[in-house]
Design a protein around this motif. Structure first.
Motif, PDB file in Angstrom:
ATOM      1  N   THR A 113     -10.553  -5.080  12.453  1.00 24.10           N
ATOM      2  CA  THR A 113     -10.803  -5.694  13.755  1.00 24.10           C
ATOM      3  C   THR A 113      -9.726  -5.259  14.726  1.00 24.10           C
ATOM      4  N   VAL A 114     -10.146  -4.951  15.923  1.00 22.77           N
ATOM      5  CA  VAL A 114      -9.201  -4.504  16.930  1.00 22.77           C
ATOM      6  C   VAL A 114      -8.399  -5.699  17.417  1.00 22.77           C
ATOM      7  N   VAL A 115      -7.092  -5.587  17.256  1.00 25.22           N
ATOM      8  CA  VAL A 115      -6.183  -6.616  17.750  1.00 25.22           C
ATOM      9  C   VAL A 115      -5.754  -6.281  19.176  1.00 25.22           C
ATOM     10  N   SER A 129      -1.829   3.584  21.682  1.00 26.93           N
ATOM     11  CA  SER A 129      -1.666   2.834  20.431  1.00 26.93           C
ATOM     12  C   SER A 129      -2.917   2.006  20.194  1.00 26.93           C
ATOM     13  N   LEU A 130      -3.184   1.740  18.926  1.00 27.19           N
ATOM     14  CA  LEU A 130      -4.315   0.908  18.518  1.00 27.19           C
ATOM     15  C   LEU A 130      -3.879   0.089  17.312  1.00 27.19           C
ATOM     16  N   VAL A 131      -4.040  -1.274  17.416  1.00 28.32           N
ATOM     17  CA  VAL A 131      -3.656  -2.170  16.329  1.00 28.32           C
ATOM     18  C   VAL A 131      -4.924  -2.757  15.738  1.00 28.32           C
ATOM     19  N   LEU A 132      -5.083  -2.561  14.412  1.00 30.90           N
ATOM     20  CA  LEU A 132      -6.249  -3.065  13.699  1.00 30.90           C
ATOM     21  C   LEU A 132      -5.808  -4.031  12.609  1.00 30.90           C
ATOM     22  N   SER A 133      -6.569  -5.123  12.470  1.00 30.80           N
ATOM     23  CA  SER A 133      -6.317  -6.078  11.388  1.00 30.80           C
ATOM     24  C   SER A 133      -7.621  -6.258  10.637  1.00 30.80           C
ATOM     25  N   ARG A 139       4.737  -5.240   9.612  1.00 35.07           N
ATOM     26  CA  ARG A 139       5.153  -6.287   8.670  1.00 35.07           C
ATOM     27  C   ARG A 139       4.093  -7.372   8.482  1.00 35.07           C
ATOM     28  N   GLN A 140       3.125  -7.414   9.386  1.00 30.97           N
ATOM     29  CA  GLN A 140       2.051  -8.389   9.264  1.00 30.97           C
ATOM     30  C   GLN A 140       0.832  -7.817   8.542  1.00 30.97           C
ATOM     31  N   GLY A 141       0.949  -6.569   8.064  1.00 22.52           N
ATOM     32  CA  GLY A 141      -0.145  -5.952   7.337  1.00 22.52           C
ATOM     33  C   GLY A 141      -1.202  -5.337   8.226  1.00 22.52           C
ATOM     34  N   ARG A 142      -0.903  -5.226   9.517  1.00 21.79           N
ATOM     35  CA  ARG A 142      -1.869  -4.622  10.438  1.00 21.79           C
ATOM     36  C   ARG A 142      -1.642  -3.104  10.491  1.00 21.79           C
ATOM     37  N   THR A 143      -2.725  -2.397  10.760  1.00 26.04           N
ATOM     38  CA  THR A 143      -2.645  -0.932  10.897  1.00 26.04           C
ATOM     39  C   THR A 143      -2.376  -0.593  12.357  1.00 26.04           C
ATOM     40  N   VAL A 144      -1.314   0.103  12.555  1.00 27.03           N
ATOM     41  CA  VAL A 144      -0.925   0.493  13.913  1.00 27.03           C
ATOM     42  C   VAL A 144      -1.099   2.019  14.041  1.00 27.03           C
ATOM     43  N   ILE A 145      -2.043   2.420  14.903  1.00 29.80           N
ATOM     44  CA  ILE A 145      -2.280   3.850  15.174  1.00 29.80           C
ATOM     45  C   ILE A 145      -1.620   4.194  16.495  1.00 29.80           C
ATOM     46  N   SER A 146      -0.807   5.209  16.482  1.00 29.33           N
ATOM     47  CA  SER A 146      -0.122   5.647  17.713  1.00 29.33           C
ATOM     48  C   SER A 146      -0.265   7.172  17.837  1.00 29.33           C
ATOM     49  N   GLY A 147      -0.200   7.635  19.060  1.00 31.36           N
ATOM     50  CA  GLY A 147      -0.370   9.065  19.280  1.00 31.36           C
ATOM     51  C   GLY A 147       0.199   9.546  20.601  1.00 31.36           C
ATOM     52  N   LEU A 148       0.424  10.845  20.658  1.00 27.57           N
ATOM     53  CA  LEU A 148       0.921  11.502  21.868  1.00 27.57           C
ATOM     54  C   LEU A 148      -0.032  12.658  22.222  1.00 27.57           C
ATOM     55  N   LEU A 202       6.932   1.177  17.251  1.00 27.45           N
ATOM     56  CA  LEU A 202       5.899   0.181  17.460  1.00 27.45           C
ATOM     57  C   LEU A 202       5.775  -0.764  16.268  1.00 27.45           C
ATOM     58  N   VAL A 203       5.879  -0.209  15.083  1.00 26.70           N
ATOM     59  CA  VAL A 203       5.751  -1.039  13.887  1.00 26.70           C
ATOM     60  C   VAL A 203       6.965  -1.952  13.739  1.00 26.70           C
ATOM     61  N   GLY A 204       8.133  -1.472  14.043  1.00 26.10           N
ATOM     62  CA  GLY A 204       9.356  -2.258  13.809  1.00 26.10           C
ATOM     63  C   GLY A 204       9.830  -3.014  15.020  1.00 26.10           C
ATOM     64  N   GLY A 205       9.124  -2.955  16.168  1.00 27.41           N
ATOM     65  CA  GLY A 205       9.574  -3.611  17.381  1.00 27.41           C
ATOM     66  C   GLY A 205       9.305  -5.115  17.336  1.00 27.41           C
ATOM     67  N   PRO A 206       9.823  -5.829  18.335  1.00 27.69           N
ATOM     68  CA  PRO A 206       9.566  -7.268  18.421  1.00 27.69           C
ATOM     69  C   PRO A 206       8.081  -7.562  18.449  1.00 27.69           C
ATOM     70  N   GLY A 207       7.676  -8.501  17.684  1.00 24.76           N
ATOM     71  CA  GLY A 207       6.256  -8.861  17.611  1.00 24.76           C
ATOM     72  C   GLY A 207       5.472  -7.952  16.722  1.00 24.76           C
ATOM     73  N   GLY A 208       6.145  -6.972  16.136  1.00 32.48           N
ATOM     74  CA  GLY A 208       5.465  -6.089  15.195  1.00 32.48           C
ATOM     75  C   GLY A 208       4.556  -5.127  15.850  1.00 32.48           C
ATOM     76  N   GLY A 209       4.509  -4.980  17.124  1.00 29.18           N
ATOM     77  CA  GLY A 209       3.641  -3.987  17.761  1.00 29.18           C
ATOM     78  C   GLY A 209       3.153  -4.502  19.073  1.00 29.18           C
TER      79      GLY A 209
END
Length: 488
Positions: free
Chosen positions: A103-105, A96-100, A154-163, A67-74
């Motif tokens: 703030t929830v992205v 997944s949860l993307v925070l900047s 790469r954009q400095g956003r926090t990406v939370i992922s889980g299973l 998710l972090v390294g994919g196209p668009g950064g997540g």
């Protein structure tokens, strides 16, 4: 049974001290099986859960990196479809949860059949969990338990992922169910098999115990003893523990049989000697009495001192003759010589004996307690008369003048009770257990003038047992009862 007694009985059965050896062995085997099974099962579940959790963590980390390294950064923030770069196989469930800057992205979850965005409560739970780069377990409302990890794109956003951990908990639950079922089946098999094996291996010990029980019921106190019981040779193998016990019991029985045979031979020699000596003494005693009586009848004047001496000789010869006759009777009874068997009117016999006792000692109060109908038994009339006479003589000898002596005859089921009761001083407690043994005398009877030989009550016992009966004594000061039980 009262509740208290029932509770006490239950506690007794639950106390291992009261269990049999086979029960203790089976309980020990089953207990060890359960302990080992519980320990190994617990270790297996812990290791399996750890292994599955490690695999799930590796998958969570791989998803996070994708998710972090994919196209668009997540995830692109579109909550209605899976984001670009979603992990292959994610249809099994992921989130997944993307925070900047807090703030929830974007947010997304996929439960296989359902998918969508995370709710505010779910996002708050993830933010409050302080998730870092190391996977950890978080309880997400309505979604269940997840292993989650946080990473920075790469954009400095926090990406939370889980299973979800459903696969781990499901597999562990299945394993626990299998272990529980296997434990129950194993418990039944180990209990049944252990019980069978223990009983099979303890069977020789039970046969040894059976032999010992048979020996314990034998009558060994008198007569010829033949200990035919032995532990079988198959259970007396010295190479086994049970065989050593069986062999030791056989050796003990051999020694006991030899000792009992030696005792019997010695008793037989003594009895034969008494019988022979008594028989040989009858003739000279009769001669002594005859010559003493003849001398007292001489026409020529006999000095008074000589007359007194001859009287004493005759009296002592008569007493010795009575002793010899008693010894001969006991010797015959010991030898098992059969007595006469004919109907005997025990009521008439008691009346005659009491009449004789009254003539011998008019100072005692002699009474009879007889039923209205005559009581008959089968036996030797002369010997039974001697039994009653001996009991009355015993009461006369050991009680003071004026003592009340009651002779009673009463049917009692298949027995007839012949009792002699007096209100004298009673038999000393220390003497009661041996009162029917030969030559047993109380302190008062040691006076030879009383005429007691110490054989009267032993004759009562021997004659009663020769008739298939028994004797009893109940004595206390003021109430002494000698009872002879005879078969009706």
């Amino acid at each position: 049974m009262t509740p208290a007694a029932a509770a006490g009985s239950a506690r007794s059965h639950l106390n291992p001290v009261t269990w049999s050896l086979s029960t203790k062995l089976v309980a020990t085997v089953v207990g060890l099986f359960l302990a080992v099974t519980l320990a190994t099962s617990s270790l297996t579940v812990v290791l399996l859960r750890g292994f599955l959790t490690d695999r799930l963590d590796a998958d969570v980390v791989a998803i996070s990196q994708r998710l972090v390294g994919g196209p668009g950064g997540g995830p692109d923030g579109d909550g209605d479809r899976r984001p670009v770069g979603a992990p292959p196989g994610g249809a099994g469930g992921w989130m997944s949860l993307v925070l900047s800057n807090g703030t929830v992205v974007s947010s997304y979850y996929d439960k296989g059949q359902t998918s969508g965005t995370l709710s505010e409560e779910q996002i708050e739970a993830l933010n409050a969990a302080s998730i870092g780069p190391s996977p950890r377990t978080v309880e997400v409302e309505s979604l269940g338990t997840y292993r989650v990890v946080a990473a920075v794109d790469r954009q400095g956003r926090t990406v939370i992922s889980g299973l979800p951990m459903e696969s781990v908990t499901g597999t562990v639950s299945q394993v626990i169910t299998l272990i529980a079922g296997g434990t129950i089946v194993g418990f039944i098999l180990v209990s049944a098999g252990g019980l069978w094996l223990v009983r099979r291996n303890l069977a020789p010990l039970q046969r040894v115990a059976h032999t010992a029980t048979q020996v314990s019921t034998l009558k060994l106190d008198s007569g010829a003893v033949a200990l035919a019981e032995r532990v079988p040779d198959t259970d007396a193998d010295p190479r086994t523990e049970v065989g050593q016990v069986g062999l030791a019991i056989n050796n003990m029985l051999d020694n006991v049989e030899g000792a009992l045979q030696s005792r019997h031979d010695s008793e037989q020699r003594v009895r034969q000697f008494v019988a022979d000596a008594s028989h040989e003494l009858r003739t000279p005693l009769a001669s002594i009495r005859g010559y003493a009586e003849l001398s007292r009848r001489e026409r020529e004047p006999v000095p008074a001192s000589v007359t007194h001496a001859l009287s004493r000789v005759e009296s002592e010869a008569l007493r010795m003759q009575g002793l010899v006759e008693d010894l001969l009777l006991l010797a015959r009874l010991d030898a098992g010589r059969p007595l006469d068997r004919e109907p005997v009117d025990l009521s008439l016999l008691a009346m005659d004996a009491v009449s004789d006792a009254h003539a011998a000692s008019p100072d005692h109060r002699w009474e009879l307690d007889l039923p209205d109908e005559p009581v008959e038994v089968t036996g030797d009339s002369a010997r039974l008369h001697q039994v009653v006479a001996n009991l009355l003589a015993n009461a006369r000898t050991h009680t003071p003048a004026g003592t009340r002596v009651v002779t009673s005859v009463k049917p009692d089921g298949r027995w007839v009770r012949l009792s002699v009761t007096d209100d004298g001083p009673g038999v000393p407690e220390a003497l009661q257990r041996n009162v029917f043994q030969r030559f047993t005398r109380g302190d008062d009877s040691r006076n030879r003038a009383a005429g007691s030989t110490g054989l009267g009550l032993s004759i009562v016992d021997a004659v009663a047992k020769s008739h298939g009966g028994d004797v009893e004594l109940r004595s206390s000061p003021g109430d002494t009862t000698f009872t002879v039980l005879l078969p009706a």
